[in-house]
Design a protein around this motif. Sequence first.
Motif, PDB file in Angstrom:
ATOM      1  N   ASP A  32     -25.059 -11.892  64.654  1.00  0.00           N
ATOM      2  CA  ASP A  32     -24.695 -12.236  63.274  1.00  0.00           C
ATOM      3  C   ASP A  32     -25.410 -13.501  62.778  1.00  0.00           C
ATOM      4  OD1 ASP A  32     -22.749 -10.187  63.667  1.00  0.00           O
ATOM      5  OD2 ASP A  32     -21.284 -11.665  64.368  1.00  0.00           O
ATOM      6  N   MET A  65     -14.734 -13.717  70.578  1.00  0.00           N
ATOM      7  CA  MET A  65     -15.500 -14.948  70.758  1.00  0.00           C
ATOM      8  C   MET A  65     -14.646 -16.204  70.590  1.00  0.00           C
ATOM      9  SD  MET A  65     -17.119 -12.313  69.176  1.00  0.00           S
ATOM     10  CE  MET A  65     -18.186 -12.321  67.752  1.00  0.00           C
ATOM     11  N   TRP A 100     -15.570 -14.821  64.484  1.00  0.00           N
ATOM     12  CA  TRP A 100     -16.616 -13.857  64.119  1.00  0.00           C
ATOM     13  C   TRP A 100     -17.698 -14.524  63.277  1.00  0.00           C
ATOM     14  CZ3 TRP A 100     -14.341  -8.246  63.152  1.00  0.00           C
ATOM     15  CH2 TRP A 100     -13.813  -7.770  64.371  1.00  0.00           C
ATOM     16  N   ALA A 101     -18.496 -13.693  62.607  1.00  0.00           N
ATOM     17  CA  ALA A 101     -19.751 -14.155  61.991  1.00  0.00           C
ATOM     18  C   ALA A 101     -19.587 -15.347  61.039  1.00  0.00           C
ATOM     19  CB  ALA A 101     -20.359 -12.980  61.222  1.00  0.00           C
ATOM     20  N   ASP A 152     -16.668 -12.364  57.711  1.00  0.00           N
ATOM     21  CA  ASP A 152     -18.088 -12.423  57.362  1.00  0.00           C
ATOM     22  C   ASP A 152     -18.388 -13.236  56.099  1.00  0.00           C
ATOM     23  OD1 ASP A 152     -18.382 -10.924  59.609  1.00  0.00           O
ATOM     24  OD2 ASP A 152     -19.216  -9.141  58.640  1.00  0.00           O
ATOM     25  N   GLU A 241     -19.586  -4.295  55.960  1.00  0.00           N
ATOM     26  CA  GLU A 241     -19.398  -5.696  56.359  1.00  0.00           C
ATOM     27  C   GLU A 241     -20.746  -6.406  56.292  1.00  0.00           C
ATOM     28  OE1 GLU A 241     -17.984  -5.567  60.443  1.00  0.00           O
ATOM     29  OE2 GLU A 241     -19.880  -4.764  61.164  1.00  0.00           O
ATOM     30  N   HIS A 292     -26.187  -6.736  61.538  1.00  0.00           N
ATOM     31  CA  HIS A 292     -25.781  -7.887  60.715  1.00  0.00           C
ATOM     32  C   HIS A 292     -27.008  -8.784  60.560  1.00  0.00           C
ATOM     33  CE1 HIS A 292     -22.321 -10.752  59.658  1.00  0.00           C
ATOM     34  NE2 HIS A 292     -23.431 -11.459  59.461  1.00  0.00           N
ATOM     35  N   ARG A 318     -24.701  -9.280  72.267  1.00  0.00           N
ATOM     36  CA  ARG A 318     -25.881  -9.070  71.426  1.00  0.00           C
ATOM     37  C   ARG A 318     -26.880 -10.228  71.525  1.00  0.00           C
ATOM     38  NH1 ARG A 318     -21.743  -8.047  66.568  1.00  0.00           N
ATOM     39  NH2 ARG A 318     -20.812  -9.794  67.721  1.00  0.00           N
TER      40      ARG A 318
END
Length: 338
Positions: A32, A65, A100-101, A152, A241, A292, A318
């Motif tokens: 991301d 995460m 998250w991102a 996001d 997203e 992303h 990732r």
Amino acid sequence: FRYSAAALLAFASLAAQAQSPKPLITHLYTADPSAHVFNGKVYLYPSHDIEAHVPQDDEGGHFNMRDYHVFSMDRIGGKVTDHGVALDLKDVPWAKRQLWAPDAAYKNGTYYLYFPAKDKDDVFRIGVATSKSPAGPFKADPKPIPGSYSIDPAVFTDTDGETYLYFGGIWGGQLQRWHTGTYDASLKTDLQKDKEPALSAKVVKLGKDMRSFAEPVRDVQLLDKEGKPLLGGDHDRRFFEGAWTHKYKGKYYFSYSTGDTHLLAYATSDSPYGPFTYQGVLMKPVSGWTTHHSIVEIGGKWYIFYHDVELSGQTHLRNVKVRELHRNADGSIREIIP
Ligand code: FUB
């Protein structure tokens, strides 16, 4: 025997695509990536993927995460520096799990890190943390941004200095649960109404303090070329997203992931609020379930930062990559086959 200019252009584009970029960071799993240029350097604000041994599910529980690292480089292709832990879950008073991102912004001597996390009730909210350095460490505000929800966050500062926050993600990102204005945990994926307008990403102008909404949140409407809203059943084109907005030659480009069809798509508008007209796919599926990205101008060229799972082969571990983004003369983006 001579090739036409169009054929030569197509060969050049294929040759560029044949050189698949290498992961930018190999000592940690990262995803991301939100990229920005601050003080002449390229800064990267990615998610930091870890193996948390949470089984895979449709809500993304396996993306569990716990911190963020910030990375920088002097130029594309240069050495990537890891600036260490920029923010840790244990230092975010309101958050329980799943960082998250994220994205970042700068205003009046302060750097702002925007990040989603589940609160103590397992509801995604968007928080903000600040630092005097783009590399952090960042100190989190005690509460999430009032009125924020879902995932996001992506910040866009326009040429007039106004800053907008785009956000949202369906399925595990919980956007569908806010459809009526209050939280409804029974909506698991989307609205389940294929013939009705799809759920929209959200956009809101940020207050001068950069940690509040200056106005009610609006829908980022996505229309087809006939002006009709994209429908819930249109999984190849509807928003899922990973929103990102950039400006090129006076036009606003809103790009996003289509989620379960694994595409990066984009739409354009004359206003940062939209409505945006769907233009096409900008990147075909990468390896791994999620896709992303961010798009940023560096030294007069445009780049796309994104992720795949080349290093691990596992969807929740990732690695980020970068490659040049090419446009046609009319401003349309040339599709990337990763
Ligand atoms: O990294 C966790 C989630 O996966 C992000 O928030 C989504 O955009 C998807 O990439």
